[in-house]
Design a protein around this motif. Structure first.
Motif, mmCIF file in Angstrom:
data_model
loop_
_atom_site.group_PDB
_atom_site.id
_atom_site.type_symbol
_atom_site.label_atom_id
_atom_site.label_comp_id
_atom_site.label_asym_id
_atom_site.label_seq_id
_atom_site.Cartn_x
_atom_site.Cartn_y
_atom_site.Cartn_z
ATOM 1 N N ILE A 40 0.677 -1.140 0.025
ATOM 2 C CA ILE A 40 0.004 -0.049 -0.110
ATOM 3 C C ILE A 40 0.978 1.297 -0.094
ATOM 4 C CG2 ILE A 40 -1.500 1.124 1.360
ATOM 5 C CD1 ILE A 40 -2.898 -1.254 2.378
ATOM 6 N N ASN A 41 1.850 1.224 0.617
ATOM 7 C CA ASN A 41 2.934 2.425 0.683
ATOM 8 C C ASN A 41 4.261 1.997 0.762
ATOM 9 O OD1 ASN A 41 4.132 4.652 1.281
ATOM 10 N ND2 ASN A 41 3.264 5.114 3.262
ATOM 11 N N PRO A 42 4.763 1.793 -0.563
ATOM 12 C CA PRO A 42 6.259 1.168 -0.640
ATOM 13 C C PRO A 42 7.430 2.224 0.389
ATOM 14 C CG PRO A 42 5.324 1.174 -2.591
ATOM 15 C CD PRO A 42 4.193 1.974 -1.648
ATOM 16 N N VAL A 43 7.026 3.418 0.464
ATOM 17 C CA VAL A 43 7.988 4.038 1.180
ATOM 18 C C VAL A 43 7.670 4.453 2.671
ATOM 19 C CG1 VAL A 43 8.871 5.284 -0.833
ATOM 20 C CG2 VAL A 43 7.001 6.415 0.268
ATOM 21 N N PHE A 44 6.764 3.474 3.000
ATOM 22 C CA PHE A 44 6.398 3.625 4.702
ATOM 23 C C PHE A 44 7.568 3.860 5.428
ATOM 24 C CE2 PHE A 44 5.313 1.944 8.820
ATOM 25 C CZ PHE A 44 4.153 2.640 8.936
ATOM 26 N N PRO A 45 7.632 4.778 6.300
ATOM 27 C CA PRO A 45 8.798 4.942 6.911
ATOM 28 C C PRO A 45 8.995 4.019 8.307
ATOM 29 C CG PRO A 45 7.071 6.477 7.927
ATOM 30 C CD PRO A 45 6.626 5.815 6.645
ATOM 31 N N THR A 46 9.502 2.819 7.938
ATOM 32 C CA THR A 46 9.683 1.856 8.767
ATOM 33 C C THR A 46 10.648 2.009 9.913
ATOM 34 O OG1 THR A 46 11.317 0.756 7.314
ATOM 35 C CG2 THR A 46 9.154 0.071 6.936
ATOM 36 N N GLY A 47 11.538 2.942 9.500
ATOM 37 C CA GLY A 47 12.372 3.299 10.659
ATOM 38 C C GLY A 47 11.911 4.016 11.835
ATOM 39 N N GLU A 48 10.661 4.610 11.573
ATOM 40 C CA GLU A 48 10.057 5.542 12.709
ATOM 41 C C GLU A 48 9.213 4.491 13.651
ATOM 42 O OE1 GLU A 48 7.662 8.475 11.016
ATOM 43 O OE2 GLU A 48 9.392 9.226 10.092
ATOM 44 N N VAL A 49 9.061 3.139 13.188
ATOM 45 C CA VAL A 49 8.081 2.241 14.104
ATOM 46 C C VAL A 49 8.944 1.727 15.097
ATOM 47 C CG1 VAL A 49 6.625 0.156 13.912
ATOM 48 C CG2 VAL A 49 6.834 1.813 11.923
ATOM 49 N N ASP A 50 8.513 1.688 16.343
ATOM 50 C CA ASP A 50 8.984 1.224 17.475
ATOM 51 C C ASP A 50 8.513 -0.175 17.685
ATOM 52 O OD1 ASP A 50 10.628 3.679 18.449
ATOM 53 O OD2 ASP A 50 8.674 4.473 18.590
ATOM 54 N N VAL A 51 7.247 -0.471 17.406
ATOM 55 C CA VAL A 51 6.743 -1.732 17.878
ATOM 56 C C VAL A 51 5.739 -1.972 17.010
ATOM 57 C CG1 VAL A 51 5.293 -2.897 19.507
ATOM 58 C CG2 VAL A 51 6.974 -1.195 20.426
ATOM 59 N N PHE A 52 6.043 -3.322 16.569
ATOM 60 C CA PHE A 52 4.815 -3.907 15.479
ATOM 61 C C PHE A 52 4.406 -5.260 16.123
ATOM 62 C CE2 PHE A 52 4.271 -4.149 10.864
ATOM 63 C CZ PHE A 52 3.310 -5.194 10.976
ATOM 64 N N GLY A 53 3.353 -5.044 16.432
ATOM 65 C CA GLY A 53 2.575 -6.267 17.373
ATOM 66 C C GLY A 53 1.237 -6.572 16.777
ATOM 67 N N CYS A 54 0.332 -7.353 17.668
ATOM 68 C CA CYS A 54 -1.010 -7.643 16.892
ATOM 69 C C CYS A 54 -1.898 -7.607 18.399
ATOM 70 C CB CYS A 54 -0.891 -8.953 16.624
ATOM 71 S SG CYS A 54 -0.518 -10.165 17.843
ATOM 72 N N GLY A 55 -3.145 -7.876 18.323
ATOM 73 C CA GLY A 55 -3.983 -7.764 19.266
ATOM 74 C C GLY A 55 -3.822 -8.899 20.304
ATOM 75 N N SER A 56 -3.407 -10.188 19.876
ATOM 76 C CA SER A 56 -2.934 -10.851 21.120
ATOM 77 C C SER A 56 -1.803 -10.662 21.699
ATOM 78 C CB SER A 56 -2.905 -12.205 20.223
ATOM 79 O OG SER A 56 -2.171 -13.474 21.020
ATOM 80 N N THR A 57 -0.557 -10.139 21.035
ATOM 81 C CA THR A 57 0.569 -9.766 21.989
ATOM 82 C C THR A 57 0.404 -8.769 22.771
ATOM 83 O OG1 THR A 57 1.478 -8.706 20.019
ATOM 84 C CG2 THR A 57 2.124 -10.981 20.333
ATOM 85 N N MET A 58 -0.022 -7.506 22.201
ATOM 86 C CA MET A 58 -0.555 -6.463 22.845
ATOM 87 C C MET A 58 -1.409 -6.640 24.004
ATOM 88 S SD MET A 58 1.789 -4.024 21.772
ATOM 89 C CE MET A 58 0.940 -2.404 21.810
ATOM 90 N N GLY A 59 -2.541 -7.517 23.835
ATOM 91 C CA GLY A 59 -3.547 -7.911 24.589
ATOM 92 C C GLY A 59 -3.051 -8.449 25.859
ATOM 93 N N ASN A 60 -2.271 -9.594 25.639
ATOM 94 C CA ASN A 60 -1.578 -10.181 26.514
ATOM 95 C C ASN A 60 -0.802 -9.282 27.649
ATOM 96 O OD1 ASN A 60 -2.406 -13.021 26.330
ATOM 97 N ND2 ASN A 60 -0.834 -13.289 24.416
ATOM 98 N N LEU A 61 -0.097 -8.434 27.205
ATOM 99 C CA LEU A 61 0.608 -7.473 28.119
ATOM 100 C C LEU A 61 -0.377 -6.671 28.812
ATOM 101 C CD1 LEU A 61 3.500 -6.359 25.732
ATOM 102 C CD2 LEU A 61 3.593 -7.961 27.445
ATOM 103 N N LEU A 62 -1.312 -6.199 28.168
ATOM 104 C CA LEU A 62 -2.471 -5.293 28.847
ATOM 105 C C LEU A 62 -3.144 -6.429 30.045
ATOM 106 C CD1 LEU A 62 -4.168 -2.908 29.238
ATOM 107 C CD2 LEU A 62 -5.536 -3.651 27.433
ATOM 108 N N ARG A 63 -3.318 -7.309 29.886
ATOM 109 C CA ARG A 63 -4.093 -8.112 30.628
ATOM 110 C C ARG A 63 -2.880 -8.558 31.954
ATOM 111 N NH1 ARG A 63 -6.270 -11.003 26.333
ATOM 112 N NH2 ARG A 63 -4.341 -12.328 25.941
ATOM 113 N N PHE A 64 -1.630 -8.365 31.630
ATOM 114 C CA PHE A 64 -0.761 -8.746 32.706
ATOM 115 C C PHE A 64 -0.550 -7.600 33.633
ATOM 116 C CE2 PHE A 64 3.513 -7.891 34.380
ATOM 117 C CZ PHE A 64 3.738 -9.243 34.900
#
Length: 479
Positions: free
Chosen positions: A135-159
């Protein structure tokens, strides 16, 4: 909370999809799967945390305890095909309720806890990254700190909320980005004890439109700022509401209603295929097709029994809606025999804002925990870590056992480190230039409002009760 009640109107559909809903209330230990530490041994322990280690400083409490600047960045549909195939940008199913309520069959068949891993076990995160860069070949990947999903982020929130649930997921730093990758006992692990109508209800009350026929799930990615980090989160979307869209409102509704006999027969066939085993042979294929609706139309869905005249418990649902930034929530109550007379379409923005304000301490702990994990991943020389929690109030960061597993294949890791440019999808069919809203900021919030609203993926309870998660993306929790 603004509520629209549907006694069951619109046109029926048997469009195949992996629905949520379900009859469970919240997370229970009965729904939890025991982590197989024999099949997947733990690696070297680096450090551990309890919630007392995550207490925020008062000076930073307000600053980090909110999600800001949330916007849509990518999406894709899993497509029923002979080899693993996604459609980019895809489109979620259209809300198209029945004109008259009718009795639905109970859920049956095979359902996977993690559809991304079940369909593409080698690199379950790869489809999301490819969709984003398509969708965006020049997406600024270097600016992204965390790449997660509903499961991984949700587990941390439950903790940080002291919910007693064991979990584990892999961690890898690629360039500036730390990837959180969901980990099950087996990528094709199925969900036991399926019951209720969490799958058959959305099959009857939502429609895969003509442009995305043969789709099986819609996965979306949003980007937002949280706790000083820029996060990209993937999740599964249950559907979208046509009456809340300003773009070709009449056309969308008309498309949802134009299903002839051939389409119905195809839908029945696809449903049977969907409940079988996904085909895993061959490389990942990327097709172009679909168009993402504005995020203020997106909804999460659950079903519940209405026999006891008791409203759904939102205790574990508000955290998921906050994490995914869903503006709409659909809850459907059945009579115990599969007929839904009470269907409520709710605007939950204000309710989720209130939940956020009332849980700022836990949310601050989440920000601190994510910061600690990110720092460990970036500083570690080997780069392959794992987060493991045996239950309430203990979270461990370990090295992955043995050689470990990467979040992405080598070529895509290099591409991400180089800023995303320098290559296209594995297989591209068609042209994405005609898709509407690809680069539009779909944030719903008033610019003067501190709560920026958009949706975010798939989970605390059994799969039928998923919002994921749903990660949609997960199979067995509300995140």
């Amino acid at each position: 909370m603004h509520v629209l009640r549907y006694p069951g109107y619109g046109r029926g559909s048997f469009a195949p999809r992996r629905g949520r809903g379900g009859s469970q209330h919240g997370f229970t230990k009965r729904n939890e799967v025991t982590l197989d530490l024999v099949k997947h041994p733990l690696g070297e322990l680096l450090t551990s945390f309890s919630n007392s280690d995550l207490q925020p400083k008062l000076s930073t409490l307000t600053d980090a305890a909110s999600i800001k600047d949330c916007q849509y960045v990518a999406s894709y549909n899993w497509v029923d095909a002979d080899t693993p195939t996604i459609m980019v940008p895809g489109k979620p199913p259209l809300w198209s309720p029945l004109q008259q309520p009718r009795r639905l069959e109970e859920d049956s068949g095979l359902y996977f806890r993690d559809p991304n891993a079940a369909r593409y076990p080698s690199y379950p995160t790869e489809p999301a990254v490819l969709a984003l860069l398509e969708i965006n070949p020049v997406f600024p990947t270097g600016e992204v700190d965390v790449f997660g999903c509903g499961s991984t982020m949700g587990n941390l929130l439950r903790f940080v909320r002291s919910v007693d649930k064991s979990f584990r997921f892999n961690v890898e730093a690629i360039g500036n980005t730390v990837f959180f990758v969901r980990k099950e006992n087996d990528p094709r692990e199925t969900i036991d004890g399926i019951r209720g109508y969490g799958h058959t209800f959305p099959e009857a009350y939502t429609t895969w439109e003509t442009e995305v026929k043969r789709s099986e799930s819609h996965q979306r990615l949003v980007q937002y700022d949280f706790g000083g980090f820029k996060c990209v989160v993937r999740f599964e979307c249950d559907g979208y509401l046509p009456e809340k869209s300003n773009d070709k409102k009449g056309d969308s509704t008309k498309k949802g209603a134009q299903t002839g006999l051939d389409d119905l027969l195809e839908a029945f066939n696809n449903t049977a295929i969907k409940k079988g085993t996904p085909k895993l042979d061959g490389p990942l294929t990327v097709q172009s097709g679909g168009s993402p609706p504005p995020h203020h139309t997106i909804f999460d869905l659950k079903t519940r029994s209405g026999r006891f005249k008791k409203d759904i418990d939102m205790t574990d649902i508000y955290p998921a809606l906050w994490l995914k930034q869903f503006p709409n929530f659909v809850v459907a109550y059945h009579d115990g025999a599969g007929t839904f007379h009470d269907i409520r379409v709710q605007d939950v923005k204000k309710d989720v804002q209130d939940w956020e304000k009332g849980n700022d301490a836990a949310i601050q702990r989440l920000a601190i925990l994510i910061k600690k994990i990110v720092e460990l991943a970036r500083q570690d020389g080997k780069g392959l870590l794992e987060v493991y929690s045996p239950g309430v109030n203990r979270l461990e960061v370990r090295r992955q056992h043995g050689e470990g597993s990467h979040a992405l294949p080598l070529e895509l890791r290099v591409r991400w480190e180089n800023g995303g440019d320098g290559g296209g999808p594995i297989v591209a069919i068609g042209d994405l230039s005609g898709s509407e809203g690809e680069y539009e900021d779909f944030s719903l919030a008033d610019p003067h409002d501190s709560f920026s609203y958009d949706d975010s993926d798939d989970e605390i309870q059994d799969f039928t009760a998923c919002s994921a998660d749903s990660c949609g993306y997960c199979g067995k929790c509300t995140y």
